[in-house]
Design an enzyme around this catalytic site. Sequence first.
Site, PDB file in Angstrom:
ATOM      1  N   SER A   5     -10.806 -15.218   5.489  1.00  0.00           N
ATOM      2  CA  SER A   5     -10.473 -13.805   5.356  1.00  0.00           C
ATOM      3  C   SER A   5     -11.589 -12.974   4.739  1.00  0.00           C
ATOM      4  CB  SER A   5      -9.187 -13.674   4.558  1.00  0.00           C
ATOM      5  OG  SER A   5      -8.735 -12.359   4.587  1.00  0.00           O
ATOM      6  N   HIS A   6     -11.311 -12.381   3.597  1.00  0.00           N
ATOM      7  CA  HIS A   6     -12.238 -11.449   2.955  1.00  0.00           C
ATOM      8  C   HIS A   6     -13.224 -12.178   2.044  1.00  0.00           C
ATOM      9  CE1 HIS A   6      -8.760 -12.419   0.648  1.00  0.00           C
ATOM     10  NE2 HIS A   6      -9.433 -12.159  -0.454  1.00  0.00           N
ATOM     11  N   ASP A  57     -11.762  -6.397   7.205  1.00  0.00           N
ATOM     12  CA  ASP A  57     -12.324  -7.521   6.454  1.00  0.00           C
ATOM     13  C   ASP A  57     -12.867  -8.614   7.367  1.00  0.00           C
ATOM     14  OD1 ASP A  57      -9.878  -8.406   7.424  1.00  0.00           O
ATOM     15  OD2 ASP A  57      -9.564  -9.751   5.727  1.00  0.00           O
ATOM     16  N   ASP A  63      -7.752  -8.576   9.480  1.00  0.00           N
ATOM     17  CA  ASP A  63      -6.343  -8.258   9.228  1.00  0.00           C
ATOM     18  C   ASP A  63      -6.139  -7.242   8.115  1.00  0.00           C
ATOM     19  OD1 ASP A  63      -6.992  -9.993   7.192  1.00  0.00           O
ATOM     20  OD2 ASP A  63      -5.443 -11.475   7.646  1.00  0.00           O
ATOM     21  N   ARG A  64      -7.184  -6.960   7.355  1.00  0.00           N
ATOM     22  CA  ARG A  64      -7.043  -5.967   6.280  1.00  0.00           C
ATOM     23  C   ARG A  64      -7.641  -4.630   6.709  1.00  0.00           C
ATOM     24  NH1 ARG A  64      -7.832  -8.647   0.403  1.00  0.00           N
ATOM     25  NH2 ARG A  64      -6.573 -10.493   0.783  1.00  0.00           N
ATOM     26  N   LYS A  76      -0.886  -9.244   9.673  1.00  0.00           N
ATOM     27  CA  LYS A  76      -1.288  -7.885   9.374  1.00  0.00           C
ATOM     28  C   LYS A  76      -2.486  -7.548  10.252  1.00  0.00           C
ATOM     29  CE  LYS A  76      -3.767  -9.239   5.144  1.00  0.00           C
ATOM     30  NZ  LYS A  76      -3.403 -10.636   4.858  1.00  0.00           N
TER      31      LYS A  76
HETATM   32  C1  G16 Z   1      -3.719 -13.236   2.203  1.00  0.00           C
HETATM   33  C2  G16 Z   1      -2.275 -13.123   2.568  1.00  0.00           C
HETATM   34  C3  G16 Z   1      -1.715 -11.831   2.048  1.00  0.00           C
HETATM   35  C4  G16 Z   1      -1.950 -11.718   0.565  1.00  0.00           C
HETATM   36  C5  G16 Z   1      -3.418 -11.872   0.269  1.00  0.00           C
HETATM   37  C6  G16 Z   1      -3.707 -11.931  -1.213  1.00  0.00           C
HETATM   38  O1  G16 Z   1      -4.449 -12.247   2.838  1.00  0.00           O
HETATM   39  O2  G16 Z   1      -2.093 -13.165   3.956  1.00  0.00           O
HETATM   40  O3  G16 Z   1      -0.360 -11.804   2.341  1.00  0.00           O
HETATM   41  O4  G16 Z   1      -1.493 -10.499   0.089  1.00  0.00           O
HETATM   42  O5  G16 Z   1      -3.881 -13.087   0.813  1.00  0.00           O
HETATM   43  O6  G16 Z   1      -3.083 -13.046  -1.740  1.00  0.00           O
HETATM   44  P1  G16 Z   1      -3.374 -13.505  -3.216  1.00  0.00           P
HETATM   45  O7  G16 Z   1      -2.987 -12.343  -4.078  1.00  0.00           O
HETATM   46  O8  G16 Z   1      -2.507 -14.713  -3.397  1.00  0.00           O
HETATM   47  O9  G16 Z   1      -4.846 -13.792  -3.334  1.00  0.00           O
HETATM   48  P2  G16 Z   1      -5.820 -12.578   3.565  1.00  0.00           P
HETATM   49  O10 G16 Z   1      -6.305 -11.260   4.064  1.00  0.00           O
HETATM   50  O11 G16 Z   1      -6.684 -13.197   2.501  1.00  0.00           O
HETATM   51  O12 G16 Z   1      -5.465 -13.551   4.626  1.00  0.00           O
END
Ligand code: G16
Length: 542
Positions: A112-113, A276, A280-281, A375
Amino acid sequence: MTTTVPTTPYQDQKPGTSGLRKKVPHFQQPNYIENFVQAIFDSLTGFEGQTLVVGGDGRFYNREVIQIVLRMAAANGFGRVLVGQGGILSTPAASNVIRKYGAFGGIILSASHNPGGPTEDFGIKYNTGNGGPAPESVTDAIYARTKVIDAYKIVTAPDVDIDVIGETFVEGMSVQVIDSVADYAALMETLFDFPAIRDLIGGGFRVVFDAMSAVTGPYALEIIGRRLGAGEDAIFNAVPLPDFGGHHPDPNLVHAHDLYQRMMAADAPDFGAASDGDGDRNLIIGKHIFVTPSDSLAMLAANAHLAPGYAAGLVGIARSMPTSGAADRVAEKLGIPLFETPTGWKFFGNLLDAGMATICGEESAGTGSDHVREKDGLWAVLLWLNILAKRVESVKAIAEAHWATYGRNYYARHDYEAIDTAAADALMAELRGKLATLPGTRIAGLEVASADDFAYTDPVDGSVSAKQGVRIGFVGGSRVVFRLSGTGTSGATLRVYIERYEPAGGDLAQETPQALAPLIAAAEAVADIVRHTGRTMPDIVT
Ligand code: G16
């Protein structure tokens, strides 16, 4: 030829908030990938001859892992694998491909990010046939399997050329390399009023999008740059790079600082956005105004009917618990239910599948709808553009009108990153230990109305997820929430979510840090962050 290779289990392959995320060298340990992929397959039944989708955000190690997954999918009996060209599929695009082609499931390679590169982060996530992240029952089964796994299956075959669209075979299993963008772009055209957005942009409305050298570059170039006529120059950092150009592909005010500066300049464009690592963000910044993800969710929900895909209205709104209550007020006005779920997009899946919610969102810059089961960063950008095209008002005017109607939820998240895990656990344990005694007391001058550890009972399948974050509510509706991130890869990350509600008619034009100052003091007083972590300042404020 299929070989069954003996292996020894690793004990640390527990999927977090969104799949297994570790540093690349960690994934490069012998059989680390193979064990996890086999554990996924061993936890599933009925996939023989079925279709698997594979793609990722293009980060370092993506290509190598795709080849391993292809050989293992063939050995385990899948009939077909759909792979994004060059190994590229944004997370929402992968969700769409799974749904559109009736795939059994998908493997998405992304952290992800988080940063990418030889010593940075990598990740593997399994999505089920609805296109969404595997629910906890599946990830728990995968984890249990990783702890005892003693063999994996793989075929001997040359690498597949994943850069050329078309079909090849790996030991009888069809591998179809597909255009990474086409299906997703087609879906977006069904949801949004592209001609209206094109007219807006053609009329001089200036849009910029920062793809952060990550996966959304090709998607944004095609959709925003070409189909909507903003031009390729409107897309910055449009080429996905294995190390994201050395940047942190997290669309927040810290890591998308250049975009922020540009949007605050005197000659700022009308609309700026970023996405990101895996698409998805989203980050939404209007000319001279940043829209918090929580506000964005509320404003999108309040105006979604202006887009053709949502003209019939919403059936419900869902948000994660730490996300502000701004969307709750919209749901109330629309007369539809509002669901509060734990952090993690996977918790929205059942609500979306059951037709109980249309739009979902999280404070962590994620917004999406029932069009896929992830998302979707570009979706949020396009819905904003559709609303702007229909309302013919600036982002700032829309935001201010929204607050004037619903009141304003001043909101910030403070992240303390890479803190000692034991210290973080101790902080949370201490907090949990005093919850029962807090209501009725005053913390830094604020009276506590409620204090609990959030637990969620899924209204569809009845599953219970406990210990999802400590919430302390104050008289008047303000609150602070504490939880540990489930996505970090170094030590622990403490997230402190701070929210204050100012009703319509109140002071709606304050600076957020000032509006939240008493709550920030209360958060420190109740959690003793400095004592536990040694940190006097958060690393990131979003
Ligand atoms: C993931 C999850 C999201 C979550 C985010 C942050 O996002 O899919 O639902 O809100 O992590 O999670 P945490 O607060 O546990 O670090 P992504 O964009 O990283 O896949």
